[in-house]
Design a protein around this motif. Structure first.
Motif, mmCIF file in Angstrom:
data_model
loop_
_atom_site.group_PDB
_atom_site.id
_atom_site.type_symbol
_atom_site.label_atom_id
_atom_site.label_comp_id
_atom_site.label_asym_id
_atom_site.label_seq_id
_atom_site.Cartn_x
_atom_site.Cartn_y
_atom_site.Cartn_z
ATOM 1 N N ARG A 1 27.539 5.264 -12.458
ATOM 2 C CA ARG A 1 26.882 5.993 -11.392
ATOM 3 C C ARG A 1 27.586 5.671 -10.153
ATOM 4 N NH1 ARG A 1 23.084 5.080 -7.575
ATOM 5 N NH2 ARG A 1 22.927 2.830 -8.217
ATOM 6 N N LYS A 2 27.945 4.407 -10.035
ATOM 7 C CA LYS A 2 28.332 4.276 -8.789
ATOM 8 C C LYS A 2 30.065 4.505 -8.803
ATOM 9 C CE LYS A 2 26.297 -0.415 -8.140
ATOM 10 N NZ LYS A 2 26.554 -1.717 -8.000
ATOM 11 N N LYS B 1 29.765 8.332 -7.396
ATOM 12 C CA LYS B 1 29.721 8.073 -6.136
ATOM 13 C C LYS B 1 30.856 8.098 -5.409
ATOM 14 C CE LYS B 1 24.892 6.608 -5.814
ATOM 15 N NZ LYS B 1 24.091 5.837 -5.154
#
Length: 332
Positions: free
Chosen positions: A327-328, A331
């Motif tokens: 998820r990071k 981003k």
């Protein structure tokens, strides 16, 4: 028969007598008597309670009849409490009846322990022993020693309790009232030391001077005297046994403990299982110094290792979850 077979004088002993089997039979009979006395005492208490309940039940029924009489309707508040009390009494009577049935079953279960002696001692063998032996009951032994008393001059070195100076009722006698000296010096012979009446199911007895035995365990003579030694009370089967016990009480107490090691059934019968094992023979007793040297103090403990003993090495940005890392990454 066992009394004659274990006499100190060899000329008075009976020959061809199996002392081991007779001694085992004696212990068995004494145990059976002790159990029967406990059961009889419980049955007497049960019967007494039943009589009380029957009286209360009759009174409750009479009160219920007077309350209802011939009325077609009675207030609930007046009659329901009476029915509740009546139901409670009836349930208690049923419990007592169940207890009596259970006591009867236990009594029947004890019979094989006595009937088994018939296989050990044939009737012809017993008849041959009783022809030359003088049969005595505990009551007869009581009558024979009823005249014996401890002289005041013989009571100076030890503390003695007598019926003239002390109320002997309810004294917790050692060995359940049996004579410890006779047990040690007569090859395990178990002779009573005092007349006893069992109180409840406790393992001590209430002496009663020169009376018939009610406990089935003993019927000696409490008038001989009760010796108090190291806060323990001892009774004896004869004055001679009392004097010899008083001359070396610690040795006799150690001898009783040694005898009980060879005959474990005596532990419960003589109430030795509740006594501390402090009366060992001298050869087995170790000095306090050796016990202290051998003593090792141990204790259970537990510990837990810290996950991060040094807080400065903790990475606050560390992440172990793979999906969180993805998820990071998205981003970015």
């Amino acid at each position: 028969v066992l009394e004659d077979a274990t006499r100190p004088d060899p000329e008075c002993r009976q020959q061809d007598v199996s002392i081991v089997l007779l001694r085992q039979a004696l212990y068995n009979v004494r145990q059976h008597q002790a159990f029967l006395r406990v059961l009889q005492n419980d049955a007497d208490l049960c019967v007494s309670h039943v009589e009380t309940l029957q009286t209360e039940l009759s009174a409750q029924m009479k009160l219920l009849r007077e309350t209802v009489q011939s009325r077609a309707a009675v207030l609930k508040s007046a009659v329901y409490p009476l029915f509740k009390d009546l139901s409670k009494l009836w349930r208690e009577l049923q419990d007592e009846a169940a207890l009596l049935n259970k006591l009867d079953d236990i009594t029947l279960s004890l019979q094989p322990f006595i009937t088994s002696q018939a296989t050990m001692f044939p009737e012809t063998y017993l008849d041959s022993l009783m022809e030359t032996a003088e049969l005595k009951t505990d009551e007869q032994r009581l009558a024979e020693t009823c005249h014996e008393r401890m002289d005041p001059a013989q009571m100076e070195t030890q503390e003695w309790l007598t019926s003239e100076t002390t109320n002997l009722t309810g004294l917790p006698l050692q060995y359940n009232g049996f004579c410890g000296y006779t047990l040690v010096h007569r090859d395990g012979l178990l002779l009573p030391g005092t007349e006893n009446t069992r109180q409840g199911t406790a393992l001590w007895f209430t002496p009663s001077p020169c009376a018939a035995d009610e406990s089935g365990l003993s019927a000696g003579n409490p008038q001989i005297g009760v010796l108090k030694h190291k806060e323990m009370l001892f009774a004896f089967s004869s004055k001679e046994a009392a004097l010899k016990f008083a001359s070396c009480p610690d040795d006799v107490i150690a001898g009783v403990m040694t005898t009980s090691k060879h005959f474990p059934e005596l532990l419960k019968l003589l109430n030795l299982h509740q006594q501390p094992l402090c009366a060992h023979p001298k050869s087995e007793v170790q000095s306090e110094e050796s016990l202290q040297e051998m003593a090792v103090t141990r204790s259970d403990s537990g510990t837990q290792t810290d996950i991060h003993p040094i807080m400065a090495n903790i990475d606050r940005l560390y992440e172990w979850n793979e999906w969180e890392l993805r998820r990071k990454a998205i981003k970015l």
